[in-house]
Design an enzyme around this catalytic site. Sequence first.
Site, PDB file in Angstrom:
ATOM      1  N   GLU A 120       0.855  -1.191   0.000  1.00 18.83           N
ATOM      2  CA  GLU A 120       0.000   0.000   0.000  1.00 18.83           C
ATOM      3  C   GLU A 120       0.887   1.235   0.000  1.00 18.83           C
ATOM      4  O   GLU A 120       1.781   1.362   0.844  1.00 18.83           O
ATOM      5  CB  GLU A 120      -0.927   0.018   1.213  1.00 18.83           C
ATOM      6  CG  GLU A 120      -1.861   1.219   1.220  1.00 18.83           C
ATOM      7  CD  GLU A 120      -2.736   1.297   2.463  1.00 18.83           C
ATOM      8  OE1 GLU A 120      -3.564   2.229   2.531  1.00 18.83           O
ATOM      9  OE2 GLU A 120      -2.564   0.461   3.370  1.00 18.83           O
ATOM     10  N   ASP A 149      -2.210  12.450  -3.326  1.00 17.25           N
ATOM     11  CA  ASP A 149      -2.238  13.876  -3.658  1.00 17.25           C
ATOM     12  C   ASP A 149      -2.436  14.033  -5.167  1.00 17.25           C
ATOM     13  O   ASP A 149      -1.703  13.428  -5.956  1.00 17.25           O
ATOM     14  CB  ASP A 149      -0.910  14.508  -3.236  1.00 17.25           C
ATOM     15  CG  ASP A 149      -0.956  16.028  -3.224  1.00 17.25           C
ATOM     16  OD1 ASP A 149      -1.568  16.603  -4.146  1.00 17.25           O
ATOM     17  OD2 ASP A 149      -0.373  16.631  -2.305  1.00 17.25           O
ATOM     18  N   GLU A 192       4.748   4.572   4.069  1.00 13.15           N
ATOM     19  CA  GLU A 192       4.264   5.880   4.515  1.00 13.15           C
ATOM     20  C   GLU A 192       5.459   6.739   4.909  1.00 13.15           C
ATOM     21  O   GLU A 192       6.260   6.338   5.749  1.00 13.15           O
ATOM     22  CB  GLU A 192       3.316   5.727   5.704  1.00 13.15           C
ATOM     23  CG  GLU A 192       2.833   7.031   6.316  1.00 13.15           C
ATOM     24  CD  GLU A 192       2.165   7.954   5.297  1.00 13.15           C
ATOM     25  OE1 GLU A 192       2.692   9.058   5.070  1.00 13.15           O
ATOM     26  OE2 GLU A 192       1.126   7.562   4.736  1.00 13.15           O
TER      27      GLU A 192
END
Length: 229
Positions: A44, A118, A69
């Site tokens: 992910e 984004d 992340e």
Amino acid sequence: MRMRKKKNLIPRMERCEVYQIKDPYDRRGNWRELMPGARELRVELGCGKGRFTVETAKAEPDVLFIAVEKVPDAMVVAMERAAREGIENVRFIDADVNQLPEFFESSEVDRIYINFCDPWPKSNQAKRRLTHGNFLRLYRRVLVPEGQIWFKSDNEKLFAFSVEEIPQFGFALSEVTDDLHADGPRGVMTDYEAKFYAEGVPIHRLVATMQPWTEPEKNAEVDENKSIL
């Protein structure tokens, strides 16, 4: 929206450090050692606070999930979520997406999730979109043959850009929809997605399956500075 700095970030990270992979470069080609019986390895990109990560891992305990992340203040919340749930088949990397081929070997990843990235709407920001050709080339380097990208967005213009861009880099699209939850909630939602759904914002989704592909010697047809304003 900028993530607020978390209080006591370092001790919080340390309390759930079992979930963080601090040496992802050394794991290249050997991720399945973390879970030898894993049916698939999925990645992910930008897990945020981890709602999707943890709920998906819980639903498929025979799949190894690696969440990437680059914002520690978000990742610590995701790791704490995994710890509270006692999830054993997910690990987290504090890193940037452009380093994927440094972490994963060729044909090591079965599926990539890109959720609500984004949109980078200005024309001079096009190359930063996670569905831009430059990133698609990276995904091709780590995905198995016929590996997939599952992409969701609330941004109509980013989604339209992606529908046009992705097939140009050797992916076949399926399950393309501009209103995923039109007939009620479908699948695991991210925190943002749940908020958007409650507000009546339509969610766009597609699945892209990697096909055999040879990049043209000069891909002049692809405009790398497309605005989605």
